[in-house]
Design a protein around this motif. Structure first.
Motif, PDB file in Angstrom:
ATOM      1  N   VAL A   1      -1.348   1.431 -16.205  1.00  0.00           N
ATOM      2  CA  VAL A   1      -2.663   0.900 -15.844  1.00  0.00           C
ATOM      3  C   VAL A   1      -3.114   1.568 -14.542  1.00  0.00           C
ATOM      4  O   VAL A   1      -2.292   2.040 -13.759  1.00  0.00           O
ATOM      5  N   PHE A   2      -4.421   1.610 -14.374  1.00  0.00           N
ATOM      6  CA  PHE A   2      -4.983   2.060 -13.104  1.00  0.00           C
ATOM      7  C   PHE A   2      -5.374   0.826 -12.295  1.00  0.00           C
ATOM      8  O   PHE A   2      -6.107  -0.030 -12.784  1.00  0.00           O
ATOM      9  N   TYR A   3      -4.859   0.746 -11.094  1.00  0.00           N
ATOM     10  CA  TYR A   3      -5.263  -0.320 -10.176  1.00  0.00           C
ATOM     11  C   TYR A   3      -6.449   0.219  -9.389  1.00  0.00           C
ATOM     12  O   TYR A   3      -6.311   1.090  -8.546  1.00  0.00           O
ATOM     13  N   VAL A   4      -7.647  -0.285  -9.684  1.00  0.00           N
ATOM     14  CA  VAL A   4      -8.886   0.216  -9.085  1.00  0.00           C
ATOM     15  C   VAL A   4      -9.203  -0.606  -7.843  1.00  0.00           C
ATOM     16  O   VAL A   4      -9.377  -1.821  -7.918  1.00  0.00           O
ATOM     17  N   GLN A   5      -9.271   0.080  -6.712  1.00  0.00           N
ATOM     18  CA  GLN A   5      -9.481  -0.570  -5.421  1.00  0.00           C
ATOM     19  C   GLN A   5     -10.941  -1.017  -5.252  1.00  0.00           C
ATOM     20  O   GLN A   5     -11.848  -0.478  -5.896  1.00  0.00           O
ATOM     21  N   ALA A   6     -11.133  -1.973  -4.367  1.00  0.00           N
ATOM     22  CA  ALA A   6     -12.463  -2.576  -4.170  1.00  0.00           C
ATOM     23  C   ALA A   6     -13.510  -1.565  -3.723  1.00  0.00           C
ATOM     24  O   ALA A   6     -14.684  -1.690  -4.064  1.00  0.00           O
TER      25      ALA A   6
END
Length: 199
Positions: free
Chosen positions: A174-179
């Motif tokens: 998964v890609f953890y997409v930052q704020a």
């Protein structure tokens, strides 16, 4: 003798001044490098960190959580359900959880997922899914974290992002997409477009 001591002290002062100047230059360089570095917009999370990262993500959420276009069959194993969804359901700061899913997932919702949700404390916060004709292979979980900023976990159907096991797909990467990533706003647009197309 006094002259030798004076020369020695002068040399020592000169060395100390050079060392101070070198340290100051190093500090300035480090500050410049630090200010030039940008935090990544997305971090790829692989199999070895997937469980811990997902659990940490779930515990840091608050408010409304959206699950978009996920394969509901992946929740058939209790372990997967306990890893991915239960922490969000039982997080007291999460007020609602909603799935936006394909029409073809209705039976899986009823037979595979709803009974597991009902057995959790906090199950009342899980809404009935919004059934849409979702196109594409992108899948994501979108929510606000404790600091009030939106972040996301993003994956894609099929290899190599999903592990293909008989009858279902389980997340592998998964890609953890930052704020601070512009992708967060785009994911929110995708979610709204799907809702509008249905409504």
């Amino acid at each position: 003798l006094l002259a030798l001591l004076l020369v020695r002290d002068l040399r020592r002062e000169s060395q100390e001044e050079r060392m101070r100047a070198a340290v100051e230059r190093a500090e300035i360089s480090l500050r410049e490098i630090g200010s030039a570095l940008k935090a990544p917009e997305a971090i790829l999370v692989g199999p070895s960190e997937l469980i811990s990262s997902t659990e940490q993500f779930a515990r840091r959420l608050q408010g409304d959580v959206v699950w978009f276009n996920v394969c509901l069959l992946m929740f058939r194993p209790q372990q997967t359900f306990d890893m991915l969804l239960r922490p969000m359901i039982e997080n007291p700061l999460v007020t609602s959880i909603e799935f936006i899913s394909r029409q073809s997932e209705k039976e899986r919702w009823r037979t595979e997922l709803k009974p597991k949700i009902t057995a959790c404390s906090g199950s009342n916060k899980v809404k009935e899914p919004e059934w849409c004709e979702v196109e594409g292979t992108v899948s994501f979980i979108l929510a606000k974290t404790l600091d009030g900023k939106e972040e996301a976990l993003v994956s894609f159907w099929g290899e190599p992002f999903m592990s293909m096991v008989p009858g279902r797909q389980i997340p592998r990467y998964v890609f953890y997409v930052q704020a601070h990533s512009g992708l967060v706003a785009r994911l929110r647009e995708i979610e709204r477009s799907c809702r509008l197309a249905t409504g």
